[in-house]
Design an enzyme around this catalytic site. Sequence first.
Site, short mmCIF file in Angstrom:
data_model
loop_
_atom_site.label_atom_id
_atom_site.label_comp_id
_atom_site.label_asym_id
_atom_site.label_seq_id
_atom_site.Cartn_x
_atom_site.Cartn_y
_atom_site.Cartn_z
N ASP A 47 0.85 -1.21 0.00
CA ASP A 47 0.00 0.00 0.00
C ASP A 47 0.88 1.26 0.00
O ASP A 47 0.37 2.38 -0.06
CB ASP A 47 -1.02 -0.01 1.15
CG ASP A 47 -0.38 0.02 2.52
OD1 ASP A 47 0.86 -0.09 2.61
OD2 ASP A 47 -1.13 0.14 3.52
N ASP A 86 -1.21 -6.25 -0.38
CA ASP A 86 -1.25 -5.56 0.91
C ASP A 86 -2.68 -5.06 1.15
O ASP A 86 -3.22 -4.28 0.35
CB ASP A 86 -0.29 -4.36 0.83
CG ASP A 86 0.31 -4.01 2.16
OD1 ASP A 86 0.00 -4.67 3.16
OD2 ASP A 86 1.11 -3.05 2.20
N LYS A 116 -1.19 -9.36 3.04
CA LYS A 116 -0.46 -8.88 4.22
C LYS A 116 -1.36 -7.94 5.01
O LYS A 116 -2.08 -7.14 4.42
CB LYS A 116 0.83 -8.15 3.80
CG LYS A 116 1.61 -7.56 4.99
CD LYS A 116 2.98 -7.08 4.60
CE LYS A 116 3.02 -5.70 4.00
NZ LYS A 116 2.46 -4.63 4.85
N GLU A 185 9.11 -4.04 10.81
CA GLU A 185 9.51 -2.73 10.27
C GLU A 185 10.05 -1.82 11.37
O GLU A 185 9.39 -1.61 12.41
CB GLU A 185 8.31 -2.06 9.56
CG GLU A 185 8.69 -0.69 8.98
CD GLU A 185 7.75 -0.18 7.91
OE1 GLU A 185 6.84 -0.91 7.47
OE2 GLU A 185 7.95 0.99 7.50
O1 KIV Z 1 3.48 -1.10 1.65
C1 KIV Z 1 4.64 -1.52 1.66
O2 KIV Z 1 5.44 -1.31 0.74
C2 KIV Z 1 5.07 -2.28 2.82
C3 KIV Z 1 6.52 -2.60 2.95
C4 KIV Z 1 7.25 -1.41 3.42
C5 KIV Z 1 6.77 -3.78 3.81
O3 KIV Z 1 4.29 -2.61 3.66
#
Ligand code: KIV
Length: 285
Positions: A47, A86, A116, A185
């Site tokens: 995201d 995501d 995710k 993170e």
């Molecule tokens: O949205 C994204 O790119 C992420 C990564 C930083 C793990 O969640």
Amino acid sequence: MKSDKITIAEIVSLKKAGEKITMLTAYDIGFAAVLDRADIDIILVGDSLGMVVLGYDSTVPVTMEEMLHHAKAVGRAVNRAVVVGDMPFLSYQTSTYEAIANAGRFLKEARCDAVKVEGGKEICDTVEAMVRAGIPVMGHIGLTPQTASQLGGYKVQGKDAEPARKLLKAAKALEKAGAFSIVLECIPDTLAQAITESISIPTIGIGAGIYCDGQVLVTHDLVGLFEKFVPRFVKQYAKLAPQMQKAVTAFRDEVKSGAFPDKDHSYTMQGDIGGLLDKKNKKIK
Ligand code: KIV
């Protein structure tokens, strides 16, 4: 589907084998194809799309429709890597039903292999329900950008003993809920090491040091295409934005001067245009 497609079980087994896992973001067919050709293990349709492509100030405004639009493009390009979609803010927090329905769209409509979600213990029931429904889930703890304002901004998390203990417990809970891996993170490297050693599923770090089972970066950061800010944990392996600027400026100059297009970049007719056009009044004969 090609036979050399990596499975989620293979990703998990990389931890046991001691082989580091690579994960990068992609939001379109061009980037996804490059990453897949480079044998990146996991391609995340993050995201972060909202910030590096759509120009939002944070990931909060990103919608399911925006995520799916880009996940579909990535899904069409990838033959080998595991593709993770995501889940955007409030697409999984409102109810288990919505979480499963939205996660399912990533798998059914965009050919993603997994989703995710950000959060610790508070989302474990949802993770468990999604896994029970047949949806592989990657967790994400530490600095969780969707709720960064609650965490006091984009800051390193788990520096003190109590928040560090909470993150260790969150990782354990996500493993128990059935997550197949967890993004860590912006946490101290020794905390990431403790988490990595205390769970059997892989940890994938971003700003979490060397001891994680794998590493992830936002590809636009890695290649120097996102210039608004560069976090300390980002290593720029290229600086594409200045190179693009140079190329675009050269195009502008050549069009203005008449140097482009030259004969090499133009097509010629078989016959003579004179046969079609009256030379004097430029009318079609
Ligand atoms: O949205 C994204 O790119 C992420 C990564 C930083 C793990 O969640």
